[in-house]
Design a protein around this motif. Structure first.
Motif, PDB file in Angstrom:
ATOM      1  N   VAL A 114       0.834  -1.202   0.000  1.00 41.18           N
ATOM      2  CA  VAL A 114       0.000   0.000   0.000  1.00 41.18           C
ATOM      3  C   VAL A 114       0.869   1.252   0.000  1.00 41.18           C
ATOM      4  O   VAL A 114       0.536   2.251  -0.648  1.00 41.18           O
ATOM      5  CB  VAL A 114      -0.958  -0.005   1.214  1.00 41.18           C
ATOM      6  CG1 VAL A 114      -1.821   1.237   1.218  1.00 41.18           C
ATOM      7  CG2 VAL A 114      -1.847  -1.228   1.179  1.00 41.18           C
ATOM      8  N   VAL A 115       1.983   1.218   0.703  1.00 39.61           N
ATOM      9  CA  VAL A 115       2.910   2.360   0.698  1.00 39.61           C
ATOM     10  C   VAL A 115       3.447   2.595  -0.713  1.00 39.61           C
ATOM     11  O   VAL A 115       3.577   3.742  -1.156  1.00 39.61           O
ATOM     12  CB  VAL A 115       4.064   2.133   1.696  1.00 39.61           C
ATOM     13  CG1 VAL A 115       5.177   3.155   1.492  1.00 39.61           C
ATOM     14  CG2 VAL A 115       3.547   2.229   3.129  1.00 39.61           C
ATOM     15  N   PHE A 116       3.720   1.522  -1.442  1.00 44.03           N
ATOM     16  CA  PHE A 116       4.178   1.665  -2.826  1.00 44.03           C
ATOM     17  C   PHE A 116       3.090   2.285  -3.694  1.00 44.03           C
ATOM     18  O   PHE A 116       3.379   3.123  -4.558  1.00 44.03           O
ATOM     19  CB  PHE A 116       4.581   0.303  -3.392  1.00 44.03           C
ATOM     20  CG  PHE A 116       5.098   0.370  -4.805  1.00 44.03           C
ATOM     21  CD1 PHE A 116       6.417   0.718  -5.060  1.00 44.03           C
ATOM     22  CD2 PHE A 116       4.268   0.087  -5.880  1.00 44.03           C
ATOM     23  CE1 PHE A 116       6.893   0.787  -6.357  1.00 44.03           C
ATOM     24  CE2 PHE A 116       4.736   0.151  -7.178  1.00 44.03           C
ATOM     25  CZ  PHE A 116       6.058   0.502  -7.415  1.00 44.03           C
ATOM     26  N   TYR A 117       1.820   1.888  -3.477  1.00 43.00           N
ATOM     27  CA  TYR A 117       0.710   2.503  -4.218  1.00 43.00           C
ATOM     28  C   TYR A 117       0.670   4.012  -3.969  1.00 43.00           C
ATOM     29  O   TYR A 117       0.515   4.812  -4.903  1.00 43.00           O
ATOM     30  CB  TYR A 117      -0.630   1.894  -3.797  1.00 43.00           C
ATOM     31  CG  TYR A 117      -0.816   0.441  -4.122  1.00 43.00           C
ATOM     32  CD1 TYR A 117      -0.161  -0.151  -5.198  1.00 43.00           C
ATOM     33  CD2 TYR A 117      -1.649  -0.344  -3.338  1.00 43.00           C
ATOM     34  CE1 TYR A 117      -0.338  -1.490  -5.489  1.00 43.00           C
ATOM     35  CE2 TYR A 117      -1.842  -1.685  -3.630  1.00 43.00           C
ATOM     36  CZ  TYR A 117      -1.182  -2.260  -4.708  1.00 43.00           C
ATOM     37  OH  TYR A 117      -1.370  -3.580  -4.982  1.00 43.00           O
ATOM     38  N   ILE A 118       0.791   4.401  -2.703  1.00 47.17           N
ATOM     39  CA  ILE A 118       0.760   5.829  -2.351  1.00 47.17           C
ATOM     40  C   ILE A 118       1.936   6.553  -2.995  1.00 47.17           C
ATOM     41  O   ILE A 118       1.794   7.688  -3.479  1.00 47.17           O
ATOM     42  CB  ILE A 118       0.773   6.002  -0.815  1.00 47.17           C
ATOM     43  CG1 ILE A 118      -0.507   5.428  -0.205  1.00 47.17           C
ATOM     44  CG2 ILE A 118       0.929   7.465  -0.429  1.00 47.17           C
ATOM     45  CD1 ILE A 118      -0.509   5.383   1.305  1.00 47.17           C
ATOM     46  N   PHE A 119       3.088   5.903  -3.026  1.00 44.64           N
ATOM     47  CA  PHE A 119       4.277   6.504  -3.630  1.00 44.64           C
ATOM     48  C   PHE A 119       4.053   6.790  -5.116  1.00 44.64           C
ATOM     49  O   PHE A 119       4.354   7.884  -5.607  1.00 44.64           O
ATOM     50  CB  PHE A 119       5.469   5.559  -3.445  1.00 44.64           C
ATOM     51  CG  PHE A 119       6.732   6.029  -4.112  1.00 44.64           C
ATOM     52  CD1 PHE A 119       7.372   7.177  -3.678  1.00 44.64           C
ATOM     53  CD2 PHE A 119       7.271   5.326  -5.169  1.00 44.64           C
ATOM     54  CE1 PHE A 119       8.540   7.612  -4.288  1.00 44.64           C
ATOM     55  CE2 PHE A 119       8.433   5.750  -5.788  1.00 44.64           C
ATOM     56  CZ  PHE A 119       9.074   6.908  -5.343  1.00 44.64           C
ATOM     57  N   THR A 120       3.506   5.822  -5.854  1.00 46.33           N
ATOM     58  CA  THR A 120       3.251   6.029  -7.278  1.00 46.33           C
ATOM     59  C   THR A 120       2.149   7.068  -7.498  1.00 46.33           C
ATOM     60  O   THR A 120       2.206   7.831  -8.468  1.00 46.33           O
ATOM     61  CB  THR A 120       2.868   4.703  -7.965  1.00 46.33           C
ATOM     62  OG1 THR A 120       1.779   4.091  -7.260  1.00 46.33           O
ATOM     63  CG2 THR A 120       4.046   3.754  -7.990  1.00 46.33           C
ATOM     64  N   ASP A 121       1.168   7.108  -6.607  1.00 47.89           N
ATOM     65  CA  ASP A 121       0.132   8.151  -6.697  1.00 47.89           C
ATOM     66  C   ASP A 121       0.744   9.537  -6.551  1.00 47.89           C
ATOM     67  O   ASP A 121       0.389  10.474  -7.287  1.00 47.89           O
ATOM     68  CB  ASP A 121      -0.932   7.952  -5.608  1.00 47.89           C
ATOM     69  CG  ASP A 121      -1.761   6.699  -5.833  1.00 47.89           C
ATOM     70  OD1 ASP A 121      -1.775   6.194  -6.974  1.00 47.89           O
ATOM     71  OD2 ASP A 121      -2.384   6.233  -4.866  1.00 47.89           O
ATOM     72  N   LEU A 122       1.663   9.679  -5.595  1.00 50.34           N
ATOM     73  CA  LEU A 122       2.318  10.972  -5.376  1.00 50.34           C
ATOM     74  C   LEU A 122       3.165  11.382  -6.573  1.00 50.34           C
ATOM     75  O   LEU A 122       3.245  12.565  -6.918  1.00 50.34           O
ATOM     76  CB  LEU A 122       3.181  10.915  -4.110  1.00 50.34           C
ATOM     77  CG  LEU A 122       2.433  10.890  -2.776  1.00 50.34           C
ATOM     78  CD1 LEU A 122       3.408  10.691  -1.615  1.00 50.34           C
ATOM     79  CD2 LEU A 122       1.634  12.177  -2.572  1.00 50.34           C
ATOM     80  N   ILE A 123       3.780  10.406  -7.234  1.00 50.48           N
ATOM     81  CA  ILE A 123       4.554  10.707  -8.442  1.00 50.48           C
ATOM     82  C   ILE A 123       3.636  11.236  -9.536  1.00 50.48           C
ATOM     83  O   ILE A 123       3.932  12.242 -10.200  1.00 50.48           O
ATOM     84  CB  ILE A 123       5.322   9.463  -8.932  1.00 50.48           C
ATOM     85  CG1 ILE A 123       6.450   9.124  -7.962  1.00 50.48           C
ATOM     86  CG2 ILE A 123       5.900   9.690 -10.331  1.00 50.48           C
ATOM     87  CD1 ILE A 123       7.215   7.869  -8.328  1.00 50.48           C
TER      88      ILE A 123
END
Length: 308
Positions: A114-123
Motif C-alpha cells: 500500500v505504501v508503494f501505491y501511495i508513492f506512485t500516486d504521489l509521483i
C-alpha cells in the motif's frame, strides 16, 4: 483485509489449518513459501489457487501506474490528458487502504504494498502539478525543477522508512482489547476505499469525453487495473469451496472490496471503449488529411504548358 488492491486472507479458512502450540502456532500441512511470505496456512488446492491469483492481482496493481508515469514524462502534457479528480480519488482510496492496514495490523507485505501505491500516486500528482505550472508559465524556471526533485526525494525517503515504523508500532499494539473496534474500522475503511476507487473513474471518463481524445494517457494503466480487479474477484470466489464456515458470511465480509474491484472493472470497460472509439476517430482524421490531393504541382504544370 484493509485494502481492495491486495488479496485478503480469510480467518474462516486459515483458522482450521493452525494447531496451537506453546509460544507460536504451528501450520500442520501448509505450503512453506506462502507460510513464510504471507503467514497464512494453506493446505488445499482452492486456497493455493486463491493466494496465487491474489498475488497476480497485487503484481498487476504494482505495475499499473508505471506506464502512465512514463507516458507523462514522454508527452509533457499530462495536465491536458489526465483529470486531477481521477488522481485525487485514487490517492484517497490508497490512503484509506493504508489507514485500514495500519489500524487492523495487517501483514508487513500488505503495508509495504500500500505504501508503494501511495508513492506512485504521489509521483503522478507531482507530475501533473509540475507540467501544469511549467506549461502555463511563459518562461522556464529552474527553481520549479529543483523543487520537484527535492519533493520527490524527500517523499521517497519518508515512504521507505514508513513501513518499518508502521510494522514496529503494530507489533506493540494490544490486538485483543481492540479487536471489535478494529473490525468495525476495517469495514469502514473498506467501504470508503471502494467509494473512492469507484469515484476516480468518473472524472477521467468525463475528461476523455470532453476532449474527444485519450491522447496523453496510457491504456496500460487501465488494462493492468482491469487485470488486477478481475483477478482479485476471482481470488475471493475461488476459495469458497474450501470454506468450513458460512459462505454467505464470507461474502458479506468481503462485499466492500468486491464492490470496489468489480465496480471499477466495469467502469474501466467504458474507458476501454473510449480508447477504441477516439483512436479510431483520430486515425480517420489522419487518413483524411493524407488523402487530400496535391493540387499545387498540377497547377504549376498547367502554367508551364500555357507559357510554352
Amino acid at each position: 483485509m484493509a485494502t481492495a488492491r491486495f488479496p485478503g486472507k480469510s480467518a474462516d479458512v486459515a483458522a482450521s489449518n493452525w494447531s496451537a502450540s506453546p509460544g507460536r502456532p504451528m501450520c500442520v500441512n501448509g505450503t512453506p513459501w506462502i507460510l513464510y511470505l504471507l503467514e497464512e496456512c494453506v493446505d488445499n488446492v482452492w486456497e493455493y489457487c486463491s493466494v496465487v491469483i491474489g498475488l497476480i492481482s497485487m503484481f498487476c496493481f504494482l505495475l499499473s501506474t508505471l506506464p502512465q508515469v512514463y507516458e507523462a514524462y514522454r508527452n509533457g502534457k499530462v495536465e491536458e490528458a489526465m483529470s486531477f479528480g481521477f488522481l485525487f480519488f485514487l490517492f484517497s482510496g490508497d490512503l484509506t487502504s493504508f489507514a485500514g492496514c495500519y489500524l487492523t495490523s495487517q501483514l508487513p507485505i500488505q503495508v509495504v504494498t500500500v505504501v508503494f501505491y501511495i508513492f506512485t500516486d504521489l509521483i503522478l500528482i507531482s507530475q501533473f502539478l509540475y507540467y501544469k505550472i511549467k506549461n502555463s508559465s511563459s518562461r522556464k524556471s529552474p527553481v520549479l525543477k529543483w523543487l520537484c526533485f527535492m519533493w520527490c526525494g524527500s517523499a521517497t525517503l519518508v515512504l521507505l522508512a514508513l513501513p518499518k515504523l508502521i510494522v514496529d508500532n503494530s507489533a506493540s499494539l494490544d490486538t485483543k482489547s481492540t479487536s471489535k473496534s478494529v473490525e468495525i474500522t476495517g469495514y469502514v475503511c473498506g467501504y470508503l476505499a471502494s467509494v473512492f476507487y469507484l469515484s476516480s473513474r468518473f472524472p477521467q471518463l468525463y475528461k476523455n469525453f470532453q476532449r474527444q481524445s485519450t491522447e496523453g494517457t496510457s491504456y496500460m494503466l487501465f488494462a493492468l487495473a482491469m487485470m488486477g480487479n478481475g483477478t482479485y474477484g476471482v481470488s475471493v470466489i475461488v476459495v469458497l469451496p474450501a470454506l468450513k464456515g458460512s459462505k454467505q458470511t464470507f461474502i458479506i465480509k468481503h462485499l466492500a472490496w468486491l464492490i470496489g474491484s468489480l465496480g471499477v472493472l466495469i467502469l474501466d470497460f467504458f474507458v476501454t471503449a473510449q480508447f477504441v472509439v477516439y483512436r479510431k476517430n483520430s486515425s480517420a482524421k489522419g487518413s483524411k488529411l493524407l488523402s487530400v490531393p496535391e493540387v499545387e504541382p498540377l497547377l504549376c504544370e498547367e502554367v508551364e504548358l500555357s507559357l510554352l
